[in-house]
Enzyme design. Structure first.
Site, PDB file in Angstrom:
ATOM      1  N   LYS A  76      68.310  45.634  -2.592  1.00  0.00           N
ATOM      2  CA  LYS A  76      67.113  46.350  -3.052  1.00  0.00           C
ATOM      3  C   LYS A  76      67.420  47.083  -4.357  1.00  0.00           C
ATOM      4  CE  LYS A  76      63.696  49.598  -1.067  1.00  0.00           C
ATOM      5  NZ  LYS A  76      63.419  50.485   0.088  1.00  0.00           N
ATOM      6  N   SER A 171      59.008  49.983   2.140  1.00  0.00           N
ATOM      7  CA  SER A 171      59.121  49.657   0.730  1.00  0.00           C
ATOM      8  C   SER A 171      60.135  48.560   0.399  1.00  0.00           C
ATOM      9  CB  SER A 171      59.529  50.925  -0.037  1.00  0.00           C
ATOM     10  OG  SER A 171      60.813  51.353   0.385  1.00  0.00           O
ATOM     11  N   SER A 195      61.112  51.996   5.960  1.00  0.00           N
ATOM     12  CA  SER A 195      61.058  51.053   4.834  1.00  0.00           C
ATOM     13  C   SER A 195      61.829  49.760   5.015  1.00  0.00           C
ATOM     14  CB  SER A 195      61.541  51.741   3.550  1.00  0.00           C
ATOM     15  OG  SER A 195      60.502  52.499   2.991  1.00  0.00           O
TER      16      SER A 195
END
EC number: 6.3.5.7
Lengths: 528, 438
Positions: A76, A171, A195
């Site tokens: 990420k 996210s 997330s």
């Protein structure tokens, strides 16, 4: 080969069925093909190929580094990667190249993993859709699956299919999409309020949030330090355990990691669950929960019961205060953490040079989106001297009560809790953006954020497809630092439910050609 | 260790907090400090000040230590007025520092400077810090207020970043006078942050925002768990000794503190307290003194006097540190031995010392031989010189016989002159008196 699990492909590498370079090239070509998903912000092709070459050399010389040697992974884009741009999907950090690797990234690289790229997210990981980053929203690979398209065509004819794609959740939507679309075998996400687990549920992959303190946060650009945990996204529980085994352990650069030595996470295959006690928290049965998810949840409970486990209803009485409490604590820490982005030391700096203050103001206005600025604003409100006692201190107390709820339940003999991960399956983007980020986050984090406040391990496991042909995940919550026990139960469950593999190939071929001309039209859709 | 040395209560559990303020020299936008529960509280710092010139009186004083806290240092803003730019030196930003908060128990600049000096000596003895103020290793923020006796403390100002004991004393005394005249003229004191302009010798309000308090409150630092300390009783079993701090273990290993060293000097050598203070005040001076003591038969009193007056005087004159001295402890010891066994006079000793300072490598004995500075050891030679002097100056002898007591001194001086300073005045006097009375 790409459809295999990490463990399977690792075996293939060891047996010489495929070389790391071949594997890397296959993934790179699939990343290009699935570019329309917008899962990656940066594809580190050169780095990956070089790592593959080194890995190949090790295999040839017969001293590979272990299960992860030669395995393509994605990270990420809020983990610092040495020499590779790290943006947090924000103008503020666009062009920022960290001088060091996050501890978790370094640990993966030390094991010979190949870094394919940095995945998309909501700006600074604030969001639950992966729709609010400067690089545009991530598209859920299931939007293009045979399973979903098949059901869709039966119902709606002639509808514009291209605009009706689904969100990944967030996210860590880029990481979930990357794993789901077979462009890598494992990905790092981050999990502050759900997330990692939320997009895992929406994308039909395993999403693990380890115990707070088990995995180093050093180099993870912070959202909420007291809740952030690096998350792991894989296609099966065993793979998550392999990655966790590599990542877990004390880091002198993160004082909140535990000192106790960590053993590799080898998961036994449970054959008997009769000694297991599964708790079903009654407060998680909310009116907003879709009936389909609810029925899959009870089906899962029945499954445990029918196999001899003790399944009991339990109470976590402070659950209803959790999301508000989370909001206060989250925004307060966000306000505190975001102060460092002042344009002086790194990141974006505006051209205004009237005064230092004017430069700060313009830099931060240009650098952050509305969501980030909104959270900073509310966080600073809660930290005001006159509000501190009424909001921040009170929320800290409620946090303790929420954590104690879990302690009490586990003390009463419950081994794991079983809950939904999300209220429903993934929704179309156009549907999702009807509500603002704050509302969405409050809804979507409902089942996940309490775990972060209590520091517990939790994992989302894909259970089945909904009537629309979309994945539904369920969440298991374990005792603090009993990650291995949690994953063992999750592995048993995974085996029972036999979640179907996403059927992507033929449809993706069609879509990649369509989207090549379109150049991510969705980026222009304004976030509200 | 600092907490133990200052007699503090050590908190077995201390916490870290974030103090928020938005300023360019603080890269994170907050400072990690210990606001709620610091590592040590309730101690005291004893120091002594000299009152009156001669004879100086050493008066003991005590200032209470409110707390000792661990925190992060910030960067340093350098304002370039010419180009209206601010440059920021971040080299120290984020580096750990220890802050000692003292209670308002001091009443003038000299007291504060002396207390800080004592603290500096303690820190150096402990090895906590080199505490070099000029290099920013020890900095002082002084809070100053004035009030009438019996009334509560007045509103205070804070003078920040004082980097020498002298400026500290000056800034405080200036600020006291400024506040008094401000109040006497009907003005009021603002609770503000000021800086000391060492060129002008006055304090001025700080122009930047550093002085302003942020409107946000402290937040517990989420990245640092509580700091837990143990004693031998509470030490958990089976822990890695590298990972825990045992207070008892540290206490047993505290080095000798300066106050104890001074007491020992007074007791062992019969030294005046102010001399013991002076010996500790210069880096390396005590060690120099002790090394001389080891090698000489001279009285401690004489050694003290030579080290503090002659030796230190020469150092100061040339602005040298003890370690840079051209005279070694061994050389001084040898010189003092010559003096002790009356091989040379004290005025000759001074000359030898000057020579030692100038020409390294020569021993005092060599210098004495070269310069013919040794005292006359032949009594017959001195007898003759004395007799010759008496015969050459009948006028002075007459004076003496008439009862002028100073005449004898004149005669002694005349004899010394002819001996080139190589005879002990006391011995000359003895010989002269014997010759005159016979």
């Amino acid at each position: 080969m790409l459809g295999r699990t990490l463990r399977e492909v690792s075996t293939a590498l060891k047996q010489g069925q495929i070389t790391p370079t071949e594997l890397c090239q296959k993934c790179l070509s699939l990343i290009k093909k699935t570019k329309f998903l917008n899962a990656y912000i940066t594809v580190s092709e050169e780095v990956a190929l070089k790592q593959a070459e080194e890995s190949e050399k090790r295999y040839k010389e017969g001293h590979s580094l272990g299960d992860l040697d030669g395995i393509p992974i994605a990270v990420k884009d809020n983990f610092s990667t040495s020499g590779i741009e790290t943006t947090c999907a924000s103008n503020m950090l666009k062009g920022y190249v960290p001088p060091y690797n996050a501890t978790v990234v370094q640990k993966l690289l030390d094991q010979g993993a190949l870094l394919m790229g940095k995945t998309n997210l909501d700006e600074f990981a604030m969001g639950s859709g992966s729709t609010d980053g400067i690089f545009g929203p991530v598209k859920n690979p299931w939007s293009y699956s045979k399973q979903y398209r098949g059901k869709k065509q039966q119902k709606t004819h002639g509808e514009d299919e291209d605009s009706n794609w689904l969100i990944t959740g967030g996210s860590s939507g880029g990481s979930a999409a990357a794993v789901s679309a077979f462009t890598c075998f494992a990905a790092l996400g981050s999990d502050t309020g759900g997330s990692t687990r939320n997009p895992a549920a929406h994308c039909g992959v395993v999403g693990l949030k380890p115990s707070y303190g088990l995995v180093s946060r050093h180099g993870l650009i912070p959202l909420v330090n007291s809740m952030d945990v690096p998350g792991i996204l894989t296609r099966c529980v065993d793979d998550a355990a392999i990655v966790l085994g590599v990542l877990a352990g004390h880091d002198p650069k993160d004082s909140t990691t535990v000192q106790d030595p960590v053993k590799p996470f080898m998961l036994p295959s449970l054959t008997d669950v009769s000694k297991l006690c599964v708790g079903i928290p009654k407060e998680y049965l909310t009116p907003e929960l879709s009936s389909e998810v609810q029925s899959l949840w009870s089906k899962a409970a029945d499954l445990f019961e029918s196999e001899g486990a003790k399944v009991i209803e339990v109470s976590l009485p402070h659950t209803s205060y959790s999301i508000v409490c989370y909001h206060v604590l989250c925004t307060s820490e966000v306000a505190s953490n975001m102060a460092r982005f002042d344009g002086l030391e790194y990141g974006h700096r505006c051209d205004v040079d009237v005064s230092t203050e004017a430069m700060y103001a313009a830099t931060r206005r240009e650098g952050f989106n509305d969501v980030v600025r909104g959270r900073i604003l509310s966080g600073n409100f809660f930290l005001l001297k006159e509000n501190y006692e009424n909001y921040f201190v009170k929320a800290q107390k409620v946090r303790r009560l929420i954590a104690n709820d879990f302690v009490n339940v586990f003390k009463s003999g419950v081994d794991v809790l079983l809950t939904p991960t999300t209220l429903s399956e993934a929704v179309p983007y156009l549907e999702f953006i009807k509500e603002d980020n704050r509302t969405r986050s409050a809804q979507d984090d409902i089942f996940t954020q309490a775990v972060n406040m209590a520091g517990l391990p939790a994992v989302s496991i894909p259970m089945a497809l909904s009537s629309q042909g979309l994945p539904v995940g369920l969440q298991f919550i374990g005792r603090a630092f009993c990650d291995q026990q949690l994953l063992t139960v999750a592995k048993w469950f995974e085996k029972q439910v036999q979640f179907p593999v996403i059927q992507l190939q033929e449809l993706m071929d069609d879509y990649s050609s369509i989207f090549e001309n379109e150049k991510l039209a969705s980026v222009s859709v304004k976030q509200r | 260790m600092t907490g133990l040395a200052l007699g503090c209560r050590i908190n077995r559990k201390s916490l870290f907090d974030r103090k928020h303020y938005f300023y360019a020299d603080l890269p994170a936008g907050y400072q990690i400090t210990q606001q709620r529960l610091p590592i040590a509280v309730n101690g005291s710092l004893a120091y002594s000040i000299c009152v009156g010139k001669k004879p100086a009186q050493v008066v003991p004083r005590t200032v209470r230590v409110k707390q000792i806290q661990l925190e992060q240092d910030s960067g340093k803003s350098l304002h370039d007025d010419l180009r209206s730019q601010t440059l920021i030196d971040l080299n120290r930003a984020g580096v750990g520092l220890l802050e000692v908060v003292l209670e308002p128990d001091m009443s003038c600049g000299e007291e504060a400077a002396t207390a800080v000096r004592e603290l500096q000596l303690i820190l150096q003895a402990l090895g906590t810090s080199q505490a070099n103020m000029a290099e920013g290793q020890l900095r002082v923020d002084a809070n100053i207020s004035v009030h009438h006796p019996g009334e509560p403390l007045g509103i205070r100002t804070e003078v920040k970043n004082l980097n020498s004991a002298r400026f500290l004393a000056k800034a405080i005394d200036y600020e006291i006078q400024r506040q008094i005249s401000e109040l006497e003229n009907g003005g009021e004191i603002l609770n503000e942050t000021r800086s000391f302009d060492y060129k002008l010798g006055c304090t001025v309000p700080m122009r930047d925002k550093e002085g302003k308090q942020d409107y946000r409150w402290f937040m517990p630092e989420p990245n640092l768990p509580p700091l837990l300390l143990y004693d031998s009783g509470s030490l958990p079993a089976g822990v890695d000794p590298q990972q825990v701090i045992n207070i008892d273990w540290l206490r047993e290993r505290l080095p000798e503190l300066p106050s104890v060293t001074r007491e020992k000097l007074v007791r062992q050598y019969g030294m005046l307290p102010e001399h013991s203070v002076a010996l500790l005040n210069e880096v390396g001076l005590l060690e120099f003194f002790q090394n001389v003591m080891k090698e000489t038969r001279a009285e401690p009193k004489r050694v003290t006097s030579w080290v503090l007056n002659t030796f230190l005087g020469f150092l100061k004159q040339q602005n040298l540190a003890v370690s840079e001295s051209p005279v070694t402890p061994a050389a001084l010891a040898e010189l003092l031995d010559l003096l002790d066994r009356k091989a040379i006079s004290s005025s000759a000793a001074k000359k030898v010392f000057e020579e030692l300072w100038r020409s390294e490598g020569k021993t005092p004995t060599q210098i004495v031989a070269e310069k013919k500075l040794e005292l006359m050891q032949d009594p017959e030679e001195l007898e003759q010189l004395c007799r010759a002097t008496l015969e050459a100056h009948p006028g002075v002898v007459m004076d003496l016989k008439k009862g002028n007591p100073r005449a004898i001194n004149k005669l002694i001086g005349l004899v010394r002159k002819t001996t080139l300073g190589r005879a002990d005045p006391a011995v000359i006097k003895e010989v002269l008196e014997r010759q005159l009375s016979s």
